[in-house]
Design a protein around this motif. Structure first.
Motif, PDB file in Angstrom:
ATOM      1  N   GLY A  79      13.186  -5.065   1.985  1.00 23.75           N
ATOM      2  CA  GLY A  79      14.151  -5.614   2.334  1.00 23.75           C
ATOM      3  C   GLY A  79      14.427  -7.539   2.672  1.00 23.75           C
ATOM      4  O   GLY A  79      13.193  -7.912   2.422  1.00 23.75           O
ATOM      5  N   SER A  80      15.703  -7.606   3.317  1.00 24.95           N
ATOM      6  CA  SER A  80      15.829  -8.989   3.725  1.00 24.95           C
ATOM      7  C   SER A  80      16.502  -9.251   4.208  1.00 24.95           C
ATOM      8  O   SER A  80      17.827  -8.085   5.036  1.00 24.95           O
ATOM      9  N   ILE A  81      16.909 -10.296   5.508  1.00 26.40           N
ATOM     10  CA  ILE A  81      17.929 -10.581   6.511  1.00 26.40           C
ATOM     11  C   ILE A  81      17.870 -11.452   6.938  1.00 26.40           C
ATOM     12  O   ILE A  81      17.092 -12.328   6.259  1.00 26.40           O
ATOM     13  N   ASP A  82      19.345 -11.798   6.901  1.00 24.81           N
ATOM     14  CA  ASP A  82      20.214 -13.729   6.763  1.00 24.81           C
ATOM     15  C   ASP A  82      19.473 -13.339   8.062  1.00 24.81           C
ATOM     16  O   ASP A  82      20.324 -12.774   9.655  1.00 24.81           O
ATOM     17  N   LEU A  83      18.855 -14.212   9.013  1.00 26.31           N
ATOM     18  CA  LEU A  83      18.251 -13.999  10.184  1.00 26.31           C
ATOM     19  C   LEU A  83      19.066 -15.960  10.625  1.00 26.31           C
ATOM     20  O   LEU A  83      18.890 -16.423   9.964  1.00 26.31           O
ATOM     21  N   ASP A  84      19.737 -15.655  12.110  1.00 23.60           N
ATOM     22  CA  ASP A  84      19.912 -16.694  12.937  1.00 23.60           C
ATOM     23  C   ASP A  84      19.015 -16.712  14.074  1.00 23.60           C
ATOM     24  O   ASP A  84      19.809 -16.025  15.453  1.00 23.60           O
ATOM     25  N   VAL A  93      14.833 -13.784   5.622  1.00 24.35           N
ATOM     26  CA  VAL A  93      13.279 -13.511   5.368  1.00 24.35           C
ATOM     27  C   VAL A  93      13.678 -12.500   4.591  1.00 24.35           C
ATOM     28  O   VAL A  93      14.370 -11.227   4.971  1.00 24.35           O
ATOM     29  N   LYS A  94      12.157 -11.944   3.834  1.00 23.84           N
ATOM     30  CA  LYS A  94      11.993 -10.807   3.064  1.00 23.84           C
ATOM     31  C   LYS A  94      10.977 -10.335   3.273  1.00 23.84           C
ATOM     32  O   LYS A  94       9.818 -10.979   3.537  1.00 23.84           O
ATOM     33  N   ALA A  95      10.699  -9.836   2.933  1.00 19.37           N
ATOM     34  CA  ALA A  95       9.460  -8.593   2.354  1.00 19.37           C
ATOM     35  C   ALA A  95       8.061  -9.533   2.460  1.00 19.37           C
ATOM     36  O   ALA A  95       8.176 -10.088   1.694  1.00 19.37           O
ATOM     37  N   GLY A  96       7.508  -9.399   3.201  1.00 19.70           N
ATOM     38  CA  GLY A  96       6.020 -10.118   3.564  1.00 19.70           C
ATOM     39  C   GLY A  96       5.932 -10.924   3.942  1.00 19.70           C
ATOM     40  O   GLY A  96       4.995 -11.731   4.501  1.00 19.70           O
ATOM     41  N   ASP A  97       7.338 -11.585   4.829  1.00 19.67           N
ATOM     42  CA  ASP A  97       7.512 -12.678   5.326  1.00 19.67           C
ATOM     43  C   ASP A  97       7.687 -12.295   7.114  1.00 19.67           C
ATOM     44  O   ASP A  97       7.843 -11.357   7.140  1.00 19.67           O
ATOM     45  N   SER A  98       6.708 -12.602   8.087  1.00 20.21           N
ATOM     46  CA  SER A  98       7.033 -12.915   9.355  1.00 20.21           C
ATOM     47  C   SER A  98       7.788 -13.356  10.275  1.00 20.21           C
ATOM     48  O   SER A  98       7.778 -14.719   9.952  1.00 20.21           O
ATOM     49  N   ILE A  99       8.103 -13.459  11.630  1.00 16.47           N
ATOM     50  CA  ILE A  99       8.925 -13.687  12.691  1.00 16.47           C
ATOM     51  C   ILE A  99       8.776 -13.965  13.792  1.00 16.47           C
ATOM     52  O   ILE A  99       8.318 -12.935  14.413  1.00 16.47           O
ATOM     53  N   HIS A 100       8.523 -15.052  14.177  1.00 15.47           N
ATOM     54  CA  HIS A 100       8.082 -15.726  15.535  1.00 15.47           C
ATOM     55  C   HIS A 100       9.465 -16.213  16.066  1.00 15.47           C
ATOM     56  O   HIS A 100      10.048 -16.680  15.810  1.00 15.47           O
ATOM     57  N   SER A 114      20.994  -4.806  -1.212  1.00 18.55           N
ATOM     58  CA  SER A 114      21.751  -3.716  -1.352  1.00 18.55           C
ATOM     59  C   SER A 114      20.431  -2.593  -0.425  1.00 18.55           C
ATOM     60  O   SER A 114      20.248  -1.393  -0.890  1.00 18.55           O
ATOM     61  N   THR A 115      19.527  -3.433  -0.652  1.00 21.29           N
ATOM     62  CA  THR A 115      17.864  -2.515  -0.195  1.00 21.29           C
ATOM     63  C   THR A 115      17.942  -2.305   1.379  1.00 21.29           C
ATOM     64  O   THR A 115      18.377  -3.407   2.137  1.00 21.29           O
ATOM     65  N   PRO A 116      18.112  -1.480   1.960  1.00 20.80           N
ATOM     66  CA  PRO A 116      17.624  -1.360   3.120  1.00 20.80           C
ATOM     67  C   PRO A 116      16.245  -1.874   3.708  1.00 20.80           C
ATOM     68  O   PRO A 116      15.314  -2.582   3.150  1.00 20.80           O
TER      69      PRO A 116
END
Length: 136
Positions: A79-84, A93-100, A114-116
């Motif tokens: 899935g994906s997230i609108d990250l703030d 950020v979407k599948a395959g991405d990493s966040i710190h 629409s994807t969990p």
């Protein structure tokens, strides 16, 4: 090399546990489920613990603004997230991405599309403090 391996393992465990601490926020976020996979003290770093958590969020679910008393490392499995993230602005950020997300940095977001969403999060945090504190 052994120290690096121990630190890496501890980091992974901490992030997972950190996500588990976010259960305080979960009461407001019924569409988000957290499963702590591991929780342990970080060896060689007194006063620090690590959480490894699997997070599932339904389409449209929101992650309320919050901070962690340590660093968060997250990998987007699905899935994906609108990250703030404070100081960085908004990004998707979407599948395959990493966040710190650095210690004490306000962040939150919303599941986009629409994807969990499925995340693997590792928190390396100060022992004895809440995993996450909501920001008003």
């Amino acid at each position: 090399m052994k120290t690096s391996l121990n630190l890496s393992l501890a980091l992974a465990v901490g992030i997972g546990l950190g996500v588990g601490g976010m259960q305080v926020l979960q009461a407001q976020q019924q569409d988000i489920k957290r499963n702590v996979l591991q929780h342990a003290d970080l060896t060689g770093v007194p006063g620090t613990e690590v959480y490894m958590t699997l997070i599932d969020a339904a389409p449209g679910a929101s992650f309320a603004p919050h901070v962690h008393h340590g660093d968060e490392f997250t990998y987007v499995l699905q899935g994906s997230i609108d990250l703030d993230v404070a100081g960085e602005g908004s990004k998707t950020v979407k599948a395959g991405d990493s966040i710190h997300v650095a210690r004490e940095t306000v962040h939150g977001g919303k599941v986009s599309g629409s994807t969990p969403v499925k995340l693997l999060a590792i928190h390396v945090v100060d022992k004895g403090k809440p995993l996450a504190d909501p920001v008003k």
